[in-house]
Write an enzyme that holds these catalytic residues in place. Sequence first.
Site, short mmCIF file in Angstrom:
data_model
loop_
_atom_site.label_atom_id
_atom_site.label_comp_id
_atom_site.label_asym_id
_atom_site.label_seq_id
_atom_site.Cartn_x
_atom_site.Cartn_y
_atom_site.Cartn_z
N LEU A 120 0.79 -1.23 0.00
CA LEU A 120 0.00 0.00 0.00
C LEU A 120 0.83 1.28 0.00
O LEU A 120 0.38 2.31 -0.49
CB LEU A 120 -0.98 0.01 1.19
N HIS A 121 2.03 1.25 0.53
CA HIS A 121 2.83 2.49 0.61
C HIS A 121 3.35 2.95 -0.74
O HIS A 121 3.78 4.09 -0.88
CB HIS A 121 4.00 2.30 1.58
N ASN B 204 10.90 -8.41 -11.36
CA ASN B 204 11.85 -9.53 -11.28
C ASN B 204 12.51 -9.77 -12.63
O ASN B 204 11.96 -9.46 -13.69
CB ASN B 204 11.15 -10.79 -10.76
N CYS C 122 11.51 -5.50 -4.70
CA CYS C 122 11.32 -4.39 -3.77
C CYS C 122 10.88 -4.90 -2.41
O CYS C 122 11.19 -4.31 -1.39
CB CYS C 122 10.27 -3.44 -4.30
N CYS D 253 33.49 -22.56 -10.49
CA CYS D 253 33.53 -21.10 -10.46
C CYS D 253 34.28 -20.70 -9.20
O CYS D 253 34.97 -21.53 -8.59
CB CYS D 253 32.12 -20.51 -10.49
#
Lengths: 75, 353
Positions: free
Chosen positions: B56-57, B116, B177, B317
């Site tokens: 919501l923010h 993403n 996020c 690797c």
Amino acid sequence: MELLIFGSLTDIIGKNSLVLEAPNNTEQLKKSLLEQYPGLAQAHYFLAINKIMVHDNQPLQEGDVVALMPAFSGG
Amino acid sequence: MILPGFGVAAQEKLGRAKVLIVGMGALGCPALQYLVGAGVGNIGIIDSDLVSESNLHRQLLYGYADIGKPKVAVAAALMRLQNPAIQITTYQTSFERKNALDLLEGYDIVIDATDNFIAKYIINDAAGILNIPMIYGAVTRYQGQLTVFHFPDQNNLKFNYRDLFPVPPADHLMGTCESLGVIGVLPGIIGCLQAAEAIKLITDIGKTLAGRLYTHDFLEATNYEIALSKNSSISMIKKEDFLKPNHTSSEELEEIDIEEINVDQFLALKKNDQIFVLDVRERHEYPPIDFSDALIPMSELSNQIEQLPNKEICVICHQGIRSIYAAQQIQARKSIKAYSLKGGITAYFNKLS
């Protein structure tokens, strides 16, 4: 030369800009950064010299501004 | 009120335009609002998610009363109140390889408002196949960026996401996020700029961001623009390859179990010449090693998997994380066993020193 660090790479390097002596080329720059900041080994990023993206090894000069730009994923 | 350079013809172009927004989160909400405000006639919105409190923010089309409802339904209902003349099509689904081309077909522009990497690569590849301009946007903490892909820049060059980053980062490097945190107004700024790019593309006024990666820094209140250049090592994916079942998605790759072997097991297999040793570190990484059969950096691997020999492979690797991801890709595309050296070159040298 000046190094500008963007996005998540600032977490690895700890700053958003650095002033350093210019190595001969971008490969040497990446190598010396990796020595100092091993966390870069797994980061996805590209380089831009003076605001132009580069893919291959490129010569560097004093006065160049190099940006390290990682992939951004949030939204 | 008449805006110079923006007359009836421009408004008519907007009315006829079809724009698809993938992702109805913090980028998609403002982009949608301004496209509706501008009078874009047909807008598709895609998101599989339901509204949650943590949205919501920064996703300002949604309020407390909407928690638990599909984002696309809430957003479409609000926008239809705002301008009933606009046709809004909702797709409550995720944007995946299998539905990407069907969803995109018929739209003039796609706005990447996803959070993403998996979705960004699928949108990039699908939009490239259909030759639909893509307005890429992304944010990370206090910085956000955007550009226009698959649309000619002033030198008539078309760029795509793979020119910047040829392959997706390994899963553990992917953050959203929700996991990394973001200040709500930042994706608001970037989403508005994405809408601005869409309006310019549709009306053919001004200069788009094609060929320029534009990054905004919230804390410093600065912008940084990088001129893109073509990456000669990559080529756009073809439709046949995009749809091939063996073009495995990252979610499917995660399912593939890779056998991790320790340094002793590695040395034994190597001694018997049972394995092809593939180093997937980037060329700038060191130390160079003399016990690998090939070096194919992770960033170039996906284009070269077919050229690997038909022999069991051990991928190595720096620390044994990327090599798992590489081994998954190899095992998915070639029917050969792929191992990963546990702990990577670090473990190898620790053992041998």
